[in-house]
Motif scaffolding. Sequence first.
Motif, PDB file in Angstrom:
ATOM      1  N   LEU A  77     -24.284  84.968  16.626  1.00  0.00           N
ATOM      2  CA  LEU A  77     -25.217  84.061  15.959  1.00  0.00           C
ATOM      3  C   LEU A  77     -25.412  82.781  16.783  1.00  0.00           C
ATOM      4  O   LEU A  77     -26.530  82.276  16.898  1.00  0.00           O
ATOM      5  CB  LEU A  77     -24.712  83.719  14.562  1.00  0.00           C
ATOM      6  N   TRP A  78     -24.329  82.270  17.343  1.00  0.00           N
ATOM      7  CA  TRP A  78     -24.404  81.056  18.151  1.00  0.00           C
ATOM      8  C   TRP A  78     -25.116  81.321  19.478  1.00  0.00           C
ATOM      9  O   TRP A  78     -25.921  80.507  19.951  1.00  0.00           O
ATOM     10  CB  TRP A  78     -23.014  80.484  18.390  1.00  0.00           C
ATOM     11  N   LYS A  79     -24.866  82.472  20.053  1.00  0.00           N
ATOM     12  CA  LYS A  79     -25.498  82.839  21.324  1.00  0.00           C
ATOM     13  C   LYS A  79     -27.025  82.823  21.218  1.00  0.00           C
ATOM     14  O   LYS A  79     -27.715  82.441  22.165  1.00  0.00           O
ATOM     15  CB  LYS A  79     -25.013  84.222  21.757  1.00  0.00           C
ATOM     16  N   HIS A  80     -27.553  83.223  20.069  1.00  0.00           N
ATOM     17  CA  HIS A  80     -29.002  83.290  19.877  1.00  0.00           C
ATOM     18  C   HIS A  80     -29.557  82.026  19.224  1.00  0.00           C
ATOM     19  O   HIS A  80     -30.744  81.980  18.894  1.00  0.00           O
ATOM     20  CB  HIS A  80     -29.368  84.506  19.026  1.00  0.00           C
ATOM     21  N   SER A  81     -28.732  81.003  19.048  1.00  0.00           N
ATOM     22  CA  SER A  81     -29.172  79.754  18.419  1.00  0.00           C
ATOM     23  C   SER A  81     -29.652  78.772  19.478  1.00  0.00           C
ATOM     24  O   SER A  81     -28.889  78.394  20.378  1.00  0.00           O
ATOM     25  CB  SER A  81     -28.025  79.120  17.626  1.00  0.00           C
ATOM     26  N   PRO A  82     -30.883  78.291  19.387  1.00  0.00           N
ATOM     27  CA  PRO A  82     -31.386  77.331  20.382  1.00  0.00           C
ATOM     28  C   PRO A  82     -30.531  76.072  20.496  1.00  0.00           C
ATOM     29  O   PRO A  82     -30.390  75.513  21.589  1.00  0.00           O
ATOM     30  CB  PRO A  82     -32.786  77.006  19.866  1.00  0.00           C
ATOM     31  N   ILE A  83     -29.939  75.621  19.388  1.00  0.00           N
ATOM     32  CA  ILE A  83     -29.182  74.374  19.429  1.00  0.00           C
ATOM     33  C   ILE A  83     -27.933  74.501  20.300  1.00  0.00           C
ATOM     34  O   ILE A  83     -27.372  73.497  20.754  1.00  0.00           O
ATOM     35  CB  ILE A  83     -28.817  73.908  17.999  1.00  0.00           C
ATOM     36  N   ALA A  84     -27.507  75.738  20.574  1.00  0.00           N
ATOM     37  CA  ALA A  84     -26.362  75.944  21.456  1.00  0.00           C
ATOM     38  C   ALA A  84     -26.673  75.494  22.883  1.00  0.00           C
ATOM     39  O   ALA A  84     -25.762  75.250  23.685  1.00  0.00           O
ATOM     40  CB  ALA A  84     -25.956  77.418  21.451  1.00  0.00           C
ATOM     41  N   TYR A  85     -27.962  75.355  23.187  1.00  0.00           N
ATOM     42  CA  TYR A  85     -28.385  74.993  24.542  1.00  0.00           C
ATOM     43  C   TYR A  85     -28.993  73.591  24.573  1.00  0.00           C
ATOM     44  O   TYR A  85     -29.770  73.271  25.467  1.00  0.00           O
ATOM     45  CB  TYR A  85     -29.384  76.034  25.055  1.00  0.00           C
ATOM     46  N   VAL A  86     -28.611  72.762  23.620  1.00  0.00           N
ATOM     47  CA  VAL A  86     -29.208  71.434  23.508  1.00  0.00           C
ATOM     48  C   VAL A  86     -28.908  70.575  24.735  1.00  0.00           C
ATOM     49  O   VAL A  86     -29.720  69.702  25.101  1.00  0.00           O
ATOM     50  CB  VAL A  86     -28.749  70.732  22.215  1.00  0.00           C
ATOM     51  N   ASP A  87     -27.795  70.799  25.385  1.00  0.00           N
ATOM     52  CA  ASP A  87     -27.467  70.005  26.574  1.00  0.00           C
ATOM     53  C   ASP A  87     -28.432  70.276  27.732  1.00  0.00           C
ATOM     54  O   ASP A  87     -28.481  69.502  28.698  1.00  0.00           O
ATOM     55  CB  ASP A  87     -26.029  70.301  27.033  1.00  0.00           C
ATOM     56  N   GLN A  88     -29.191  71.361  27.638  1.00  0.00           N
ATOM     57  CA  GLN A  88     -30.154  71.700  28.685  1.00  0.00           C
ATOM     58  C   GLN A  88     -31.586  71.297  28.295  1.00  0.00           C
ATOM     59  O   GLN A  88     -32.502  71.492  29.080  1.00  0.00           O
ATOM     60  CB  GLN A  88     -30.096  73.213  28.966  1.00  0.00           C
ATOM     61  N   MET A  89     -31.755  70.732  27.103  1.00  0.00           N
ATOM     62  CA  MET A  89     -33.097  70.374  26.639  1.00  0.00           C
ATOM     63  C   MET A  89     -33.494  69.005  27.174  1.00  0.00           C
ATOM     64  O   MET A  89     -32.885  67.991  26.812  1.00  0.00           O
ATOM     65  CB  MET A  89     -33.145  70.368  25.104  1.00  0.00           C
ATOM     66  N   GLU A  90     -34.499  68.976  28.024  1.00  0.00           N
ATOM     67  CA  GLU A  90     -34.975  67.721  28.597  1.00  0.00           C
ATOM     68  C   GLU A  90     -36.465  67.492  28.344  1.00  0.00           C
ATOM     69  O   GLU A  90     -36.982  66.416  28.631  1.00  0.00           O
ATOM     70  CB  GLU A  90     -34.680  67.702  30.102  1.00  0.00           C
ATOM     71  N   THR A  91     -37.144  68.485  27.831  1.00  0.00           N
ATOM     72  CA  THR A  91     -38.579  68.380  27.554  1.00  0.00           C
ATOM     73  C   THR A  91     -38.814  67.480  26.344  1.00  0.00           C
ATOM     74  O   THR A  91     -38.158  67.663  25.308  1.00  0.00           O
ATOM     75  CB  THR A  91     -39.169  69.773  27.256  1.00  0.00           C
ATOM     76  N   PRO A  92     -39.725  66.497  26.415  1.00  0.00           N
ATOM     77  CA  PRO A  92     -40.052  65.697  25.226  1.00  0.00           C
ATOM     78  C   PRO A  92     -40.471  66.616  24.076  1.00  0.00           C
ATOM     79  O   PRO A  92     -41.403  67.426  24.220  1.00  0.00           O
ATOM     80  CB  PRO A  92     -41.216  64.827  25.708  1.00  0.00           C
ATOM     81  N   LEU A  93     -39.768  66.506  22.953  1.00  0.00           N
ATOM     82  CA  LEU A  93     -39.949  67.456  21.853  1.00  0.00           C
ATOM     83  C   LEU A  93     -40.297  66.744  20.555  1.00  0.00           C
ATOM     84  O   LEU A  93     -39.524  65.931  20.052  1.00  0.00           O
ATOM     85  CB  LEU A  93     -38.662  68.277  21.664  1.00  0.00           C
ATOM     86  N   LEU A  94     -41.473  67.074  19.997  1.00  0.00           N
ATOM     87  CA  LEU A  94     -41.853  66.627  18.667  1.00  0.00           C
ATOM     88  C   LEU A  94     -41.394  67.683  17.674  1.00  0.00           C
ATOM     89  O   LEU A  94     -41.688  68.871  17.826  1.00  0.00           O
ATOM     90  CB  LEU A  94     -43.374  66.453  18.571  1.00  0.00           C
ATOM     91  N   ILE A  95     -40.663  67.243  16.648  1.00  0.00           N
ATOM     92  CA  ILE A  95     -40.144  68.160  15.631  1.00  0.00           C
ATOM     93  C   ILE A  95     -40.922  67.933  14.330  1.00  0.00           C
ATOM     94  O   ILE A  95     -40.867  66.848  13.740  1.00  0.00           O
ATOM     95  CB  ILE A  95     -38.636  67.926  15.401  1.00  0.00           C
ATOM     96  N   ILE A  96     -41.655  68.943  13.908  1.00  0.00           N
ATOM     97  CA  ILE A  96     -42.428  68.880  12.663  1.00  0.00           C
ATOM     98  C   ILE A  96     -41.787  69.830  11.657  1.00  0.00           C
ATOM     99  O   ILE A  96     -41.546  71.000  11.959  1.00  0.00           O
ATOM    100  CB  ILE A  96     -43.901  69.279  12.910  1.00  0.00           C
ATOM    101  N   HIS A  97     -41.490  69.311  10.474  1.00  0.00           N
ATOM    102  CA  HIS A  97     -40.893  70.169   9.455  1.00  0.00           C
ATOM    103  C   HIS A  97     -41.337  69.701   8.071  1.00  0.00           C
ATOM    104  O   HIS A  97     -41.731  68.556   7.881  1.00  0.00           O
ATOM    105  CB  HIS A  97     -39.369  70.178   9.560  1.00  0.00           C
ATOM    106  N   ASN A  98     -41.251  70.629   7.108  1.00  0.00           N
ATOM    107  CA  ASN A  98     -41.762  70.392   5.763  1.00  0.00           C
ATOM    108  C   ASN A  98     -40.618  70.275   4.767  1.00  0.00           C
ATOM    109  O   ASN A  98     -39.694  71.100   4.766  1.00  0.00           O
ATOM    110  CB  ASN A  98     -42.720  71.511   5.366  1.00  0.00           C
ATOM    111  N   GLU A  99     -40.684  69.245   3.937  1.00  0.00           N
ATOM    112  CA  GLU A  99     -39.584  68.934   3.023  1.00  0.00           C
ATOM    113  C   GLU A  99     -39.232  70.091   2.089  1.00  0.00           C
ATOM    114  O   GLU A  99     -38.078  70.297   1.749  1.00  0.00           O
ATOM    115  CB  GLU A  99     -39.943  67.702   2.177  1.00  0.00           C
ATOM    116  N   ASN A 100     -40.260  70.842   1.639  1.00  0.00           N
ATOM    117  CA  ASN A 100     -40.027  71.904   0.651  1.00  0.00           C
ATOM    118  C   ASN A 100     -39.991  73.291   1.274  1.00  0.00           C
ATOM    119  O   ASN A 100     -40.229  74.287   0.592  1.00  0.00           O
ATOM    120  CB  ASN A 100     -41.106  71.848  -0.431  1.00  0.00           C
ATOM    121  N   ASP A 101     -39.707  73.351   2.549  1.00  0.00           N
ATOM    122  CA  ASP A 101     -39.621  74.641   3.230  1.00  0.00           C
ATOM    123  C   ASP A 101     -38.284  75.290   2.890  1.00  0.00           C
ATOM    124  O   ASP A 101     -37.234  74.820   3.321  1.00  0.00           O
ATOM    125  CB  ASP A 101     -39.757  74.443   4.742  1.00  0.00           C
ATOM    126  N   PHE A 102     -38.335  76.372   2.124  1.00  0.00           N
ATOM    127  CA  PHE A 102     -37.116  77.107   1.794  1.00  0.00           C
ATOM    128  C   PHE A 102     -36.935  78.328   2.691  1.00  0.00           C
ATOM    129  O   PHE A 102     -35.893  78.959   2.651  1.00  0.00           O
ATOM    130  CB  PHE A 102     -37.137  77.558   0.331  1.00  0.00           C
TER     131      PHE A 102
END
Length: 662
Positions: free
Chosen positions: A579-604
């Motif tokens: 599960l961790w191997k396929h999780s993008p956050i496991a590679y956060v130390d390699q993330m250098e691209t400017p990233l806009l995060i859009i998310h919805n409060e009621n997203d279940f």
Amino acid sequence: MAEKKFMQADDLFHISSISDPRFSPDGSEALFIRTEMDKEKNTYVSNLYHWDRATNTTGAWTHGKDRVSGIQWAPNGEQFLFLSTRNEKNQVFLMSKNGGEAKQITDEEKGVNSAIFSPDGKKVIYHVSAEKDENKNGDEKAEEKDEKDLPKPKVIERMKYKADSVGLLEESFQQVKLVNLEDEKVETLLSGKQNFNVLDWIPNGQSFFYVTDEEVDQDFNFNMNLYRYDLDSKQSSLIETEEGYVSGLRVSPDGKQLLFVEMGRTYENATHTELYHYDLETGIKTCLTEGLDAPVGDFVVADIQQQPVLQLVVWASNRDFYFPVSTQGNLVLYYGNVDGELYPALQDDFHIYGFDVNGENQQALLTVSTPTNPSELYSLDIPSGELTQVTHFHQSFLEKTEVVKPESISYTSKDDWTVHGWFMKPAGYEEGKKYPMIVNIHGGPHAFYANTFFHEMQLLAAKGYAVLYVNPRGSHSYSQEFVDAVRGDYGNGDYEDIMNGVDYITNRYDWIDQERLGVTGGSYGGFMTNWIVGHTNRFKAAVTQRSISNWISFRGVSDIGYYFSDWQIQAEFSDVEKLWKHSPIAYVDQMETPLLIIHNENDFRCPIEQAEQLFIALKYRQQKTKFVRFPEADHNLSRTGKPNLRLERLNHIVGWFDEYLQ
């Protein structure tokens, strides 16, 4: 001729969605629905429209500010029913084709989900949701009513305790009721701790067919059984089907045969939907689409179709029928007969998302979207194959607005597989100039981009971006092997399919500035955006939407997480390493691209904690990121969200790319 304007975000208010055409019994007329955005009320409005075959003209039959759906003609063709929210909750209304006020025939506290006439037209069968404990005695109900304004804890005993677009669920089950139109008496036919759904009647009116998920452990039940219910004996008899879901059932005009669509469990939610024939006299069941290797039904992802209703099969006679197929990036109409003959009846680069057939007149009505026309009603003369556009709701808008026609592309990717997609030049493209490019990734993953109108793509092109969107492995409409290939392999072959598409286009067009590439996507497309920026710095800006960043926590917080992870990542909760191997956050130390995060409060579906984790991890590392939270919005913001929030979302996406790519 005046110069055309480029597409704008608020052009969504000029785009309507035409849906659910329904022939009258004699085929001389039809009804359909038109849905539009109401800017003043910040909502959606839909109304009934009428089509006259003799004159080939259309006109509005309702003019309300509510939502209508579920059209069905009475067998005599003199009246029809529909569902409407005009009194807040969805109720069944009856209306004469000769005009006059619609009559409300149900008054259900929780509203009505769907309704159909009995074959004699004297009764209506409909579906309602009933709470598990609805049979409390009067004293308990009165006490509950008195205390209804006080906060109360939720007692949860099931894993399926919430649902995207609904929220926390009251444990409830779908019942079947029958209302007599003469005396308006209501009878409950099917109820209990299971969900019943009537599909169609036998023409003599003595029985009908329904599916139910049974009174079993609902958390681990992904099966619907098919039954025939006899009104006189009030007994049900099981019709054997494979484990999975049965839908779209239609009884032949002579009442001797069934056609229905089945989705089995072989590849879990990546399994192709198949069309089956069932002989009621012999009990022989036959798969008709076994050799087709394409799913029956609509798996297209787009952003302008509202209230689409796609019938899965329509009988034209006791022998002939028509059904929709998702194939090669299109949604087309197939012909079939009970002898096993199948072939495309109408095939082109388009998206058919609603249709009906009148066998006697050999005519079909279809709602169609193309890459350059949002949505219109068309008439098909079946013998000649002549397709005629009936409505022109978007003619004025299209005459004034520059629309970019996407170019269909295909290229070879990992394992020598062919990947299909589309490429759009920027609106107003000029030779000799360099342009940035945005890659847009669809969700699902078992959906697909198609030859359909996509406002978001048109907007990006209008803002000066080339746009690339492809169907990587995992997408529907190609083959069972192709759609199944992503399961257990997230971030590998699918990632290569997308990146190989970038290589293909940038090698082909030297005017694309490779120092100004952007990437975005939502849901699975958000996962892939996160994955991409953790595995390459090729993109100079990214926007991740309603994404997945951590499969370990996703399993416990998503409304589908506990089984989706098993099916898609193919890892149980104990397999934390995978599960961790396929999780993008496991590679956060390699993330250098400017990233806009859009998310919805009621997203279940993809809960907002997925975005919160990623945002904090990036900010902790002092990376360029921004977090935009959308209130009163669920997983479907980009398709059915409140109009003002849909515009805000588009403006944030464009604004981020403008900041880093222009």
